[in-house]
Scaffold this active site. Structure first.
Site, short mmCIF file in Angstrom:
data_model
loop_
_atom_site.label_atom_id
_atom_site.label_comp_id
_atom_site.label_asym_id
_atom_site.label_seq_id
_atom_site.Cartn_x
_atom_site.Cartn_y
_atom_site.Cartn_z
N ARG A 183 14.09 -6.13 2.27
CA ARG A 183 12.75 -6.60 1.91
C ARG A 183 11.99 -6.93 3.19
NH1 ARG A 183 10.93 -10.90 -2.70
NH2 ARG A 183 9.19 -11.84 -1.57
N SER A 228 0.81 -1.22 0.00
CA SER A 228 0.00 0.00 0.00
C SER A 228 0.85 1.27 0.00
CB SER A 228 -0.93 0.01 1.21
OG SER A 228 -1.80 -1.10 1.13
N ASP A 231 -4.42 -0.54 -5.46
CA ASP A 231 -2.99 -0.27 -5.19
C ASP A 231 -2.12 -1.51 -5.29
OD1 ASP A 231 -4.18 -1.42 -2.96
OD2 ASP A 231 -3.11 -0.18 -1.50
N ASP A 267 17.70 -17.84 -2.99
CA ASP A 267 17.90 -16.83 -4.03
C ASP A 267 19.28 -16.95 -4.67
OD1 ASP A 267 15.38 -15.75 -3.38
OD2 ASP A 267 16.28 -14.62 -1.73
#
Length: 559
Positions: free
Chosen positions: A286, A81, A471, A171
């Site tokens: 993050r 948001s 959004d 990752d």
């Protein structure tokens, strides 16, 4: 901020008239996905939003609300948001997440901020703890950022530093943890040579230790807490490189799931538990896999597991991980500096603006919309109304939330003809979606749809224009899925509920009796995102957008 005067003057649009009342509706957490039983928006009765879809392709389309479209580093980064409303209001894409941290480290600005100055108060007498993912994957964290922070903190007086390193293998390649730990250990040895007591204190694999998300499994966070804060783990080693190598020798061992370990001294005592007076920084940029730890570190009242002790620490995140919860309350890198927002331009060009939501999203339709800026640009031309959100209950208990009240305020503002723009956020599909209660989320989507209808009916009465968008995604997919897109089941065979945002695109619709007859969506901006909305809205108010804004999504056909 640029000086007032001509630099703020917007040129008139050659084909679109001024003077039409415009309603700008943001449905929070309302994405577009395939029709199935776990798509609460699809299952819900939403005749108003369904009718808007019939305007495709000229007056209904999809826009991107995640990843690069909102300034996040990768296309795997779901929108949220805060970045969503930043993009909607700013009309340009500003760096968020990793890029912001890089800029702050490169300029040294990170060390001048309130967050760093706060943790620095512990340097003279206590320990600085750095907790985060040890990897160069760039999705949650980056090794080079840790290296720069270690160097910067030591240069600014940190005498005792402990790193709590989580191994990756998700990752980056499995097995790369050994090399990363060797690099880190080498950096710490260099600091030790300069008289700084710097060492690794604990570790473990990211999926088994600390980095759970969406309150899926608090045991993961507890295992980390026990090692990092209490200095307790089933595996004890003298050296972190040896620790990772040894733990990787177990059958089927994997960096992601390495068990927790602590580093001990010659007496078998943990070298780095977190105690009263210490400073703690969570390194990840993050948010999703740091929020749970942040709650455990920051919240006095906490019941997710027994913390045994709750040290009085100075805690800061690399960034603020949750703008709604204001968590953590201190952070090293501030949100982007956003100037020349569409809201400011429009007010400076005489557009009278009304903005409204309930408490949980009021800041999004005002503060974040206006470029992380509080207050009015011009109190004579603006009115912001906050409706108190329900407190003391989870949002699935009353899924209608304050949708009706928000819609009534918007309707009254439109019918008063005192405003040129009436902007609202309807939080239902996001806030109820986060509870994971599918039935309640379906109800919440119906309530939001009814609120949209009330607003569009008012626009119809005054001959105005509407813009309806969202959004980011959430309620359109309420189940976790495998790589093939099939729902995941838990051990008991029940579906695994998804409570997070998604990476799905969101709807963008225009219409109303005041819309110029030839106005339609362009075909040449297929990858448009939330940042394209601002120029579009400026056009609908009868203005050309500034030339550095992301391009408008509309054109006016001559026929």
């Amino acid at each position: 901020m640029a000086s007032a005067g001509d630099s703020w003057k917007l040129n008139d649009h050659p084909k679109l008239p001024k003077g039409k009342t415009l309603a700008l509706v943001v449905l929070d957490g309302w994405g577009e996905a395939g029709a199935n039983e776990y798509n609460a928006i699809h299952v819900a009765e939403t005749p108003t939003m369904d009718s808007l879809k019939k305007g495709a392709p000229d007056r209904w389309r999809l826009v991107k609300a995640h990843g690069n479209a909102v300034g996040l580093p990768t296309e795997d980064d779901m929108g949220n948001s805060e970045v969503g409303h930043n993009a909607l209001g700013a009309g340009r894409i500003f760096a968020q997440g990793a890029k912001l941290v890089d800029l702050a480290l490169a300029s040294g600005k990170i060390y001048d901020g309130d967050g760093f100055n706060y943790i620095k108060e512990s340097f003279a007498t206590a320990t600085l703890h750095l907790i985060g993912l040890l990897s160069d994957g760039g999705v949650h964290s980056r090794l080079d950022q840790l290296q720069l922070l270690l160097k910067g903190a030591a240069e600014r007086g940190a005498k005792k530093i402990r790193v709590h390193a989580l191994t990756d293998g998700r990752d980056v390649l499995d097995g790369s943890s050994v090399g990363f730990m060797e690099t880190l250990e080498n950096d710490l040895a260099n600091l030790r040579a300069k008289g700084v007591d710097a060492q690794v204190a604990s570790g473990g694999g990211r999926m088994y230790v600390t980095m759970d998300r969406y309150e899926n499994d608090w045991d993961v966070v507890k295992r980390g807490w026990d090692a990092q804060v209490l200095g307790e783990a089933p595996n004890k080693f003298r050296n972190p490189v040896e620790a990772v190598k040894k733990l990787r020798e177990a059958p089927n061992a994997n960096d992601q799931y390495l068990p927790p370990f602590v580093i001990v001294d010659e007496n078998g005592k943990s070298v780095g538990p977190i105690v009263d007076g210490d400073a703690v920084v969570t390194l990840n940029f993050r948010a999703d896999r740091m929020v749970m730890l942040a709650k455990a570190l920051e919240y006095e009242n906490f019941d997710k597991f027994d913390r045994v002790r709750f040290p009085k620490i100075r805690y800061a995140g690399m960034l603020q991980y949750d703008g709604e919860l204001k968590l953590p309350s201190r952070y090293l890198v501030s949100p982007p500096e956003i100037d020349r927002t569409s809201g400011e331009y429009l007010v400076r060009n005489g557009i009278r603006t009304f903005a409204c939501s309930e408490t949980v999203k009021f800041g999004h339709v005002t503060f974040f919309w206006n470029g992380n800026r509080s207050g009015y640009f011009n109190a004579d031309l603006e009115e912001y109304v906050e409706i108190p959100s329900d407190i003391g209950i989870t949002f699935n208990v009353k899924p209608k939330m304050k949708a009706v009240e928000i819609a009534e305020k918007a309707r009254d503002a439109i019918l008063s003809r005192k405003f040129d723009q009436v902007r609202v956020n309807l939080p239902n599909s996001d806030m109820v979606g986060h509870t994971g209660d599918i039935k309640a989320t379906i109800e919440s989507c119906k309530a939001a749809d009814q609120a949209v209808k009330m607003i569009l009916d008012a626009i119809e009465q005054v001959g105005g224009i509407y813009v309806v968008t969202a959004d980011h995604g959430n309620a359109e997919d309420m189940v976790k899925r495998n790589k093939k897109g099939e729902p995941l089941l838990d051990k008991s065979g029940n579906i695994q509920i998804l409570t997070s945002h998604t990476c799905e695109p969101v709807p963008f619709a225009i219409g109303g009796p005041g819309l110029a007859p030839g106005a339609r969506f362009r075909k040449d901006v297929p990858t448009g995102g939330l940042a394209n909305v601002a120029a579009t809205v400026m056009n609908l108010h009868g203005f050309e957008a500034p030339n550095d804004y992301e391009p408008t999504l509309i054109e006016v056909a001559d026929n």
